[in-house]
Design a protein around this motif. Structure first.
Motif, PDB file in Angstrom:
ATOM      1  N   GLU A 184     -22.016  18.056 -33.557  1.00 44.10           N
ATOM      2  CA  GLU A 184     -23.117  19.018 -33.420  1.00 44.10           C
ATOM      3  C   GLU A 184     -22.968  20.166 -34.415  1.00 44.10           C
ATOM      4  O   GLU A 184     -23.928  20.534 -35.113  1.00 44.10           O
ATOM      5  CB  GLU A 184     -23.137  19.583 -31.995  1.00 44.10           C
ATOM      6  CG  GLU A 184     -24.134  20.728 -31.794  1.00 44.10           C
ATOM      7  CD  GLU A 184     -23.803  21.584 -30.577  1.00 44.10           C
ATOM      8  OE1 GLU A 184     -24.434  22.653 -30.430  1.00 44.10           O
ATOM      9  OE2 GLU A 184     -22.916  21.202 -29.785  1.00 44.10           O
ATOM     10  N   LEU A 185     -21.761  20.721 -34.503  1.00 44.45           N
ATOM     11  CA  LEU A 185     -21.543  21.889 -35.345  1.00 44.45           C
ATOM     12  C   LEU A 185     -21.538  21.545 -36.828  1.00 44.45           C
ATOM     13  O   LEU A 185     -22.019  22.337 -37.655  1.00 44.45           O
ATOM     14  CB  LEU A 185     -20.236  22.587 -34.952  1.00 44.45           C
ATOM     15  CG  LEU A 185     -20.193  23.134 -33.517  1.00 44.45           C
ATOM     16  CD1 LEU A 185     -18.908  23.899 -33.269  1.00 44.45           C
ATOM     17  CD2 LEU A 185     -21.406  24.019 -33.227  1.00 44.45           C
ATOM     18  N   ASN A 186     -21.014  20.382 -37.171  1.00 42.14           N
ATOM     19  CA  ASN A 186     -21.054  19.957 -38.577  1.00 42.14           C
ATOM     20  C   ASN A 186     -22.498  19.791 -39.046  1.00 42.14           C
ATOM     21  O   ASN A 186     -22.856  20.199 -40.160  1.00 42.14           O
ATOM     22  CB  ASN A 186     -20.291  18.648 -38.764  1.00 42.14           C
ATOM     23  CG  ASN A 186     -18.791  18.855 -38.872  1.00 42.14           C
ATOM     24  OD1 ASN A 186     -18.336  19.876 -39.380  1.00 42.14           O
ATOM     25  ND2 ASN A 186     -18.018  17.887 -38.399  1.00 42.14           N
ATOM     26  N   GLU A 187     -23.329  19.211 -38.194  1.00 44.84           N
ATOM     27  CA  GLU A 187     -24.734  19.017 -38.533  1.00 44.84           C
ATOM     28  C   GLU A 187     -25.462  20.360 -38.631  1.00 44.84           C
ATOM     29  O   GLU A 187     -26.268  20.581 -39.546  1.00 44.84           O
ATOM     30  CB  GLU A 187     -25.399  18.133 -37.478  1.00 44.84           C
ATOM     31  CG  GLU A 187     -26.854  17.805 -37.784  1.00 44.84           C
ATOM     32  CD  GLU A 187     -27.465  16.845 -36.771  1.00 44.84           C
ATOM     33  OE1 GLU A 187     -28.713  16.805 -36.670  1.00 44.84           O
ATOM     34  OE2 GLU A 187     -26.706  16.141 -36.076  1.00 44.84           O
ATOM     35  N   TRP A 188     -25.179  21.254 -37.693  1.00 44.02           N
ATOM     36  CA  TRP A 188     -25.791  22.581 -37.702  1.00 44.02           C
ATOM     37  C   TRP A 188     -25.401  23.365 -38.948  1.00 44.02           C
ATOM     38  O   TRP A 188     -26.228  24.024 -39.568  1.00 44.02           O
ATOM     39  CB  TRP A 188     -25.377  23.327 -36.437  1.00 44.02           C
ATOM     40  CG  TRP A 188     -26.122  24.591 -36.155  1.00 44.02           C
ATOM     41  CD1 TRP A 188     -27.471  24.759 -36.081  1.00 44.02           C
ATOM     42  CD2 TRP A 188     -25.552  25.873 -35.870  1.00 44.02           C
ATOM     43  NE1 TRP A 188     -27.782  26.062 -35.772  1.00 44.02           N
ATOM     44  CE2 TRP A 188     -26.621  26.770 -35.634  1.00 44.02           C
ATOM     45  CE3 TRP A 188     -24.249  26.343 -35.779  1.00 44.02           C
ATOM     46  CZ2 TRP A 188     -26.418  28.119 -35.321  1.00 44.02           C
ATOM     47  CZ3 TRP A 188     -24.036  27.681 -35.459  1.00 44.02           C
ATOM     48  CH2 TRP A 188     -25.110  28.547 -35.243  1.00 44.02           C
ATOM     49  N   GLU A 189     -24.125  23.257 -39.295  1.00 40.89           N
ATOM     50  CA  GLU A 189     -23.661  23.923 -40.519  1.00 40.89           C
ATOM     51  C   GLU A 189     -24.404  23.382 -41.738  1.00 40.89           C
ATOM     52  O   GLU A 189     -24.922  24.147 -42.561  1.00 40.89           O
ATOM     53  CB  GLU A 189     -22.158  23.730 -40.716  1.00 40.89           C
ATOM     54  CG  GLU A 189     -21.668  24.311 -42.040  1.00 40.89           C
ATOM     55  CD  GLU A 189     -20.242  23.929 -42.383  1.00 40.89           C
ATOM     56  OE1 GLU A 189     -19.900  23.942 -43.588  1.00 40.89           O
ATOM     57  OE2 GLU A 189     -19.454  23.612 -41.469  1.00 40.89           O
ATOM     58  N   ARG A 190     -24.463  22.080 -41.841  1.00 38.78           N
ATOM     59  CA  ARG A 190     -25.056  21.427 -43.020  1.00 38.78           C
ATOM     60  C   ARG A 190     -26.559  21.716 -43.129  1.00 38.78           C
ATOM     61  O   ARG A 190     -27.050  22.066 -44.209  1.00 38.78           O
ATOM     62  CB  ARG A 190     -24.836  19.916 -42.927  1.00 38.78           C
ATOM     63  CG  ARG A 190     -25.384  19.136 -44.133  1.00 38.78           C
ATOM     64  CD  ARG A 190     -25.331  17.641 -43.891  1.00 38.78           C
ATOM     65  NE  ARG A 190     -26.281  17.217 -42.867  1.00 38.78           N
ATOM     66  CZ  ARG A 190     -25.927  16.575 -41.756  1.00 38.78           C
ATOM     67  NH1 ARG A 190     -24.665  16.285 -41.516  1.00 38.78           N
ATOM     68  NH2 ARG A 190     -26.855  16.215 -40.875  1.00 38.78           N
ATOM     69  N   ASP A 191     -27.257  21.603 -42.014  1.00 36.90           N
ATOM     70  CA  ASP A 191     -28.719  21.667 -42.062  1.00 36.90           C
ATOM     71  C   ASP A 191     -29.296  23.077 -41.887  1.00 36.90           C
ATOM     72  O   ASP A 191     -30.409  23.343 -42.341  1.00 36.90           O
ATOM     73  CB  ASP A 191     -29.321  20.767 -40.972  1.00 36.90           C
ATOM     74  CG  ASP A 191     -28.985  19.302 -41.173  1.00 36.90           C
ATOM     75  OD1 ASP A 191     -28.596  18.945 -42.295  1.00 36.90           O
ATOM     76  OD2 ASP A 191     -29.098  18.528 -40.207  1.00 36.90           O
ATOM     77  N   VAL A 192     -28.543  23.957 -41.232  1.00 37.42           N
ATOM     78  CA  VAL A 192     -29.110  25.264 -40.890  1.00 37.42           C
ATOM     79  C   VAL A 192     -28.313  26.444 -41.466  1.00 37.42           C
ATOM     80  O   VAL A 192     -28.843  27.246 -42.228  1.00 37.42           O
ATOM     81  CB  VAL A 192     -29.219  25.413 -39.348  1.00 37.42           C
ATOM     82  CG1 VAL A 192     -29.780  26.804 -38.980  1.00 37.42           C
ATOM     83  CG2 VAL A 192     -30.093  24.317 -38.763  1.00 37.42           C
ATOM     84  N   ILE A 193     -27.042  26.545 -41.089  1.00 35.64           N
ATOM     85  CA  ILE A 193     -26.289  27.756 -41.406  1.00 35.64           C
ATOM     86  C   ILE A 193     -25.909  27.861 -42.881  1.00 35.64           C
ATOM     87  O   ILE A 193     -26.064  28.935 -43.492  1.00 35.64           O
ATOM     88  CB  ILE A 193     -25.027  27.862 -40.528  1.00 35.64           C
ATOM     89  CG1 ILE A 193     -25.426  27.914 -39.046  1.00 35.64           C
ATOM     90  CG2 ILE A 193     -24.222  29.114 -40.887  1.00 35.64           C
ATOM     91  CD1 ILE A 193     -26.327  29.083 -38.684  1.00 35.64           C
ATOM     92  N   PHE A 194     -25.450  26.774 -43.485  1.00 35.07           N
ATOM     93  CA  PHE A 194     -25.086  26.836 -44.903  1.00 35.07           C
ATOM     94  C   PHE A 194     -26.294  27.176 -45.784  1.00 35.07           C
ATOM     95  O   PHE A 194     -26.213  28.081 -46.635  1.00 35.07           O
ATOM     96  CB  PHE A 194     -24.437  25.531 -45.358  1.00 35.07           C
ATOM     97  CG  PHE A 194     -24.058  25.530 -46.816  1.00 35.07           C
ATOM     98  CD1 PHE A 194     -22.993  26.293 -47.265  1.00 35.07           C
ATOM     99  CD2 PHE A 194     -24.785  24.779 -47.733  1.00 35.07           C
ATOM    100  CE1 PHE A 194     -22.645  26.306 -48.614  1.00 35.07           C
ATOM    101  CE2 PHE A 194     -24.456  24.789 -49.079  1.00 35.07           C
ATOM    102  CZ  PHE A 194     -23.384  25.558 -49.522  1.00 35.07           C
ATOM    103  N   PRO A 195     -27.436  26.498 -45.610  1.00 33.14           N
ATOM    104  CA  PRO A 195     -28.612  26.876 -46.409  1.00 33.14           C
ATOM    105  C   PRO A 195     -29.038  28.328 -46.174  1.00 33.14           C
ATOM    106  O   PRO A 195     -29.444  29.022 -47.109  1.00 33.14           O
ATOM    107  CB  PRO A 195     -29.695  25.908 -45.921  1.00 33.14           C
ATOM    108  CG  PRO A 195     -28.951  24.729 -45.381  1.00 33.14           C
ATOM    109  CD  PRO A 195     -27.715  25.312 -44.766  1.00 33.14           C
ATOM    110  N   LEU A 196     -28.911  28.796 -44.937  1.00 36.85           N
ATOM    111  CA  LEU A 196     -29.293  30.161 -44.601  1.00 36.85           C
ATOM    112  C   LEU A 196     -28.357  31.166 -45.275  1.00 36.85           C
ATOM    113  O   LEU A 196     -28.799  32.201 -45.790  1.00 36.85           O
ATOM    114  CB  LEU A 196     -29.245  30.343 -43.084  1.00 36.85           C
ATOM    115  CG  LEU A 196     -30.095  31.445 -42.448  1.00 36.85           C
ATOM    116  CD1 LEU A 196     -31.569  31.228 -42.739  1.00 36.85           C
ATOM    117  CD2 LEU A 196     -29.852  31.468 -40.944  1.00 36.85           C
ATOM    118  N   ALA A 197     -27.069  30.842 -45.276  1.00 36.27           N
ATOM    119  CA  ALA A 197     -26.086  31.723 -45.917  1.00 36.27           C
ATOM    120  C   ALA A 197     -26.372  31.855 -47.408  1.00 36.27           C
ATOM    121  O   ALA A 197     -26.229  32.936 -47.997  1.00 36.27           O
ATOM    122  CB  ALA A 197     -24.677  31.199 -45.682  1.00 36.27           C
TER     123      ALA A 197
END
Length: 227
Positions: A184-197
């Motif tokens: 869940e967290l790897n997907e969230w990082e890849r799709d949401v948080i990393f692009p947002l950062a």
């Protein structure tokens, strides 16, 4: 108190202007009894995975404010009033109460993964363009690493000849749970948080919560009726 909006040492608002930092706080309160969170990210998790976890910081606040001698008495009073353990309240109910108190225009924002495995609060007045990067690099990725370590520990336990069958069965069940959390967290990082950062989004407090909160999309906990 946790983010520096208020202080035990002076009346009124302390940090309430856009982009203010801990340095601004210390300029006004040079020797605080209770130090606000340093980087404006406070994890809200099911256990004390981080030193600045919200539950541990709340317990510290009680100790500083009312003294160590009365800590357990005061904590029991609060938990009895809430009808639940303080960590359970802070992880399950606090944000909803905050949103309600501020009439769906919260000043503290909750970053939350799709299934709630990872949650962290920030204070909108202290938000900066690199805040999401701080959350990503020092909290989310670190938490994933900690979960991977926990999975390895559980896998070892499930195969430990000295463990009971009950311990092994529970360990295998927990391995599956942690594996799903990591996915869940790897997907969230890849799709949401990393692009947002990478976007380094800027906000303008004058535009209000209604305009700024949606800029972070699914990274923030959904507030029904915000729009």
């Amino acid at each position: 108190m946790q983010f520096g909006r208020y202080s035990l040492d002076a009346p009124g608002l302390i940090l309430a202007n856009q982009g203010e930092t801990l340095a601004d706080y210390l300029a006004r309160i040079p020797d605080p009894q209770f130090m606000p969170d340093e980087d404006n990210v406070i994890p809200v998790l099911d256990a004390n995975w981080f030193a600045d976890d919200i539950t541990d910081r709340f317990r510290l606040f009680l100790r500083v404010t009312f003294g160590e001698a009365h800590f357990r008495e005061n904590l029991k009073f609060i938990e009895d009033s809430l009808g639940k353990d303080i960590r359970k309240y802070l992880t399950k109910d606090f944000y909803a109460d905050h949103v309600k108190r501020y009439k769906k225009r919260p000043i503290y924002w909750m970053f939350s993964s799709p299934k709630g495995t990872f949650n962290a609060l920030i204070y909108m007045h202290r938000y900066r363009g690199d805040t999401v990067s701080v959350l990503l690099n020092y909290y989310l990725r670190e938490f994933i690493t900690k979960l991977e370590g926990e999975r390895a520990r559980l896998e070892k336990l499930s195969d430990d000849p000295t463990a009971t069958q009950g311990q092994k069965t529970k360990a295998l069940k927990d391995v599956a749970k942690v594996a799903k959390q990591i996915d869940e967290l790897n997907e969230w990082e890849r799709d949401v948080i990393f692009p947002l950062a990478q976007q380094k989004i800027e906000i303008d407090l004058d535009d209000g919560v209604k305009a700024n909160y949606p800029k972070f999309g699914t990274a923030l906990k959904k507030i029904a009726g915000l729009s």
